[in-house]
Each structure stands twice: as structure tokens, then as C-alpha cells.
Design a protein around this motif. Sequence first.
Motif, PDB file in Angstrom:
ATOM      1  N   GLU A  66       0.880  -1.135  -0.121  1.00  0.00           N
ATOM      2  CA  GLU A  66       0.165  -0.115   0.086  1.00  0.00           C
ATOM      3  C   GLU A  66       0.778   1.349   0.075  1.00  0.00           C
ATOM      4  O   GLU A  66       0.305   2.409  -0.031  1.00  0.00           O
ATOM      5  CB  GLU A  66      -0.912   0.095   1.219  1.00  0.00           C
ATOM      6  N   GLY A  67       2.242   0.977  -0.098  1.00  0.00           N
ATOM      7  CA  GLY A  67       3.122   2.214   0.055  1.00  0.00           C
ATOM      8  C   GLY A  67       2.998   2.807  -1.398  1.00  0.00           C
ATOM      9  O   GLY A  67       2.581   2.573  -2.480  1.00  0.00           O
ATOM     10  N   THR A  68       3.399   4.254  -1.424  1.00  0.00           N
ATOM     11  CA  THR A  68       3.571   5.132  -2.552  1.00  0.00           C
ATOM     12  C   THR A  68       5.049   4.960  -3.161  1.00  0.00           C
ATOM     13  O   THR A  68       5.864   5.361  -2.189  1.00  0.00           O
ATOM     14  CB  THR A  68       3.003   6.398  -2.528  1.00  0.00           C
ATOM     15  N   VAL A 107       7.313   4.813   0.367  1.00  0.00           N
ATOM     16  CA  VAL A 107       6.770   5.324   1.693  1.00  0.00           C
ATOM     17  C   VAL A 107       5.489   4.623   2.187  1.00  0.00           C
ATOM     18  O   VAL A 107       4.558   4.746   1.348  1.00  0.00           O
ATOM     19  CB  VAL A 107       6.683   6.895   1.740  1.00  0.00           C
ATOM     20  N   VAL A 108       5.379   4.033   3.246  1.00  0.00           N
ATOM     21  CA  VAL A 108       4.185   3.378   3.700  1.00  0.00           C
ATOM     22  C   VAL A 108       3.630   4.135   4.826  1.00  0.00           C
ATOM     23  O   VAL A 108       4.200   4.611   5.827  1.00  0.00           O
ATOM     24  CB  VAL A 108       4.792   1.901   4.532  1.00  0.00           C
ATOM     25  N   PRO A 109       2.257   4.427   4.733  1.00  0.00           N
ATOM     26  CA  PRO A 109       1.680   5.268   5.655  1.00  0.00           C
ATOM     27  C   PRO A 109       1.427   4.652   7.008  1.00  0.00           C
ATOM     28  O   PRO A 109       1.327   3.256   7.135  1.00  0.00           O
ATOM     29  CB  PRO A 109       0.295   5.604   5.039  1.00  0.00           C
ATOM     30  N   GLY A 110       1.260   5.456   7.875  1.00  0.00           N
ATOM     31  CA  GLY A 110       1.149   4.895   9.202  1.00  0.00           C
ATOM     32  C   GLY A 110       1.712   5.433  10.367  1.00  0.00           C
ATOM     33  O   GLY A 110       2.813   6.262  10.122  1.00  0.00           O
ATOM     34  N   THR A 158       8.386   4.257   6.551  1.00  0.00           N
ATOM     35  CA  THR A 158       7.307   4.675   7.043  1.00  0.00           C
ATOM     36  C   THR A 158       7.112   6.088   7.205  1.00  0.00           C
ATOM     37  O   THR A 158       8.101   7.040   7.166  1.00  0.00           O
ATOM     38  CB  THR A 158       6.808   4.142   8.471  1.00  0.00           C
ATOM     39  N   SER A 159       5.934   6.775   7.106  1.00  0.00           N
ATOM     40  CA  SER A 159       5.618   8.131   6.891  1.00  0.00           C
ATOM     41  C   SER A 159       5.849   8.790   8.601  1.00  0.00           C
ATOM     42  O   SER A 159       6.341   9.682   8.650  1.00  0.00           O
ATOM     43  CB  SER A 159       4.203   8.550   6.759  1.00  0.00           C
ATOM     44  N   ARG A 209       8.784  11.732   9.507  1.00  0.00           N
ATOM     45  CA  ARG A 209       8.170  12.972  10.273  1.00  0.00           C
ATOM     46  C   ARG A 209       9.267  12.910  11.519  1.00  0.00           C
ATOM     47  O   ARG A 209       9.615  14.152  12.086  1.00  0.00           O
ATOM     48  CB  ARG A 209       6.822  12.818  10.837  1.00  0.00           C
TER      49      ARG A 209
END
Length: 334
Positions: free
Chosen positions: A118-120, A127-130, A151-152, A156
Amino acid sequence: MTYALALVLLLLVLPWAGAAVARRLAEALPPWWACWSLTGASVLLAGGTISALVGLFHVPFLASLEHLPLRRVLEVWPTAVPFACAAGLAMFVQLVLLVRRWLKHRSLLKRAWLVVEEGTGDGDLLVVPGADVDAFALPAYRGHRGRVVVTSGMMRALKAGEREVLLAHERAHLAGRHHLLSAVVDLAAVVHPAVRSLREALTFHLERWADEAAAAVVGDRRTAAVAIARAALAGSSRGRAEGYPLLSVTSGPVPRRVKALLLPEPAAPQGCVRWVGAMGMAVVVAAVALGSLALAYGLHEYVEHAARQLLGEPSGCSGVWGVVETLFGSGARR
């Protein structure tokens, strides 16, 4: 045959000493040299163990080639068949464990790719959201080229310069194909438990290799050290496929890695130092493997010699083989 058994047991125990020497020498080498040295040592130690088992396993078979009836073989060496069966069983178990380990690697790698699907993507970056804070190098699999997975949450947690260190670190894992070295040593550890300590040492030196590559990319060793420390403090592994040995910036003893980055860049050994170190490791580790191969050949020659004796033919043994005849003969008569 007491001496033959003692020799076999010695060659199965020697890998513990060989592994200890390999770890000690790796500590004195730069990361690139250490990783390849540990991988080579693992292969040689595992190969030596298999050679020793093969040498013990094929004694009855060689006796049959010399047209010796099993009854006569057991008169000379009553435990030949039990030892051969034990060696064959050990090799069969090793084969099963190797196949299972390899299949587990492939299965967990597949699961890892499913976790990050599901990453972009942007080039080699995925980059994997979460909320998880993680980053690792994901090797190529079934047409998918290797990617750097972040990961996002990790993006951050780091500043712009620190993110550059992180990406350079994981790209170094992919460019160096570190997952292959890790897999080779992991499989070798199935053959002999002494290699497990080399697997742990290799993980550290692979991370050091990637650390040095990242420091070279950003041109600032202190920035690289701070980025790795911050990523390790913030990191987690909850988003990974459980059990897969993914190479990550948060792996290994991070304090040792950070301390190494705060020191000057390690220089590759030069001249006499390089050759003495390389030859030292080669001699110590290869002695185990070559000794096992020599055992296999020696057992073959011994069976041939014993067959001639039992059949009443002249053995033709002299010199070194005369000593072997004395040793093995005295062991057989006990």
C-alpha cells in the motif's frame, strides 16, 4: 578405529574455535573486509562439517566397493555402521532444515512485500503510511526490484539531513546486496551451531558498512551518527513481516555503531597488514575445512588398506601410511 572417531569428533568441534577466530579478526578489519571474511568463514566451516560427516558416512559404501562383506567390516570396526547411520541421519536433518529455512526466507520475503504494497513509490523509495516509525531495505522479489521502505512516521521523526542519511544507509544495503551475505551465513548456521555467532557478528558489520556508505554520501560523520541514533530511538519493527531478517538502520548494537561513526573513517588494511590479516584468517578457517576433506580422503584410503589386509593381499603402505596403519590398526584391535 578409536583414532578415526576422535579425529571426526575433533573436526566437528573445531568450528567453534574457527568461529571465535573469525569474529576476533573481523573486529580488526574495516566493515567491507569484515563482512566478506565472516561470510567466507561461515561457508568454509559449514563445508568442513559436511565433509567430516560425508567421510564418516561413506565408510561402509567404500568397503562394499572393495568387495568386503559387512560381517568382516564389523569384525574390524564394530561401530562402523552405527556411526555411518548417525552421520547419514545428521546430513538428512541438515538438508531438511536447510530447505525449511530457505522456504521460510522466501515466504517471509513475500509477506514483507504484501505488508508494504500500500506504499507510494518514488524511484527506489517506498513510503508506507502509518504511525509506525521504521525503515528497511527490501530485496528484489519476483520481478519487483529492491526498494527502500520508509514509514511516514519515520519521515516525520527525522530532519531533512537525517532523512538523507537514512536513505543512503538503506540504499547501501541494496547496492551491496547485503541480503545475500546475510542469507548465506543464516543457512550456514543451520549446518553447524558455531556459525550462529558469525551471523550476529555479520549483522553488526553489515550495518557498519552501510553506515560508512551513508557518511560518505552526506560528507559528515557526525550528522550520520546523530541520524542513526535518532532513527534507532524513534524506531519500531511492528510494521515488518515478523521474523524476516530485514536490514534496517535500527538493527544491531546501535551505540557501538554511533561510537564508530564519531571516530575517523576506518582505512582498508594496506601492505603487510592486509596480507597478514587475510592470510591469518584463511589459514585458521581453511584448516578446518581442509582437515575435514583430508579426513574424507583418509577414510577412503584406510578402507582400501583394511580391505587388502582382510583379503590377505599386500597393502603396500609405507612411510606416513605406515604410521596410519599403526594408529588405525591398534584402534581396530582394541
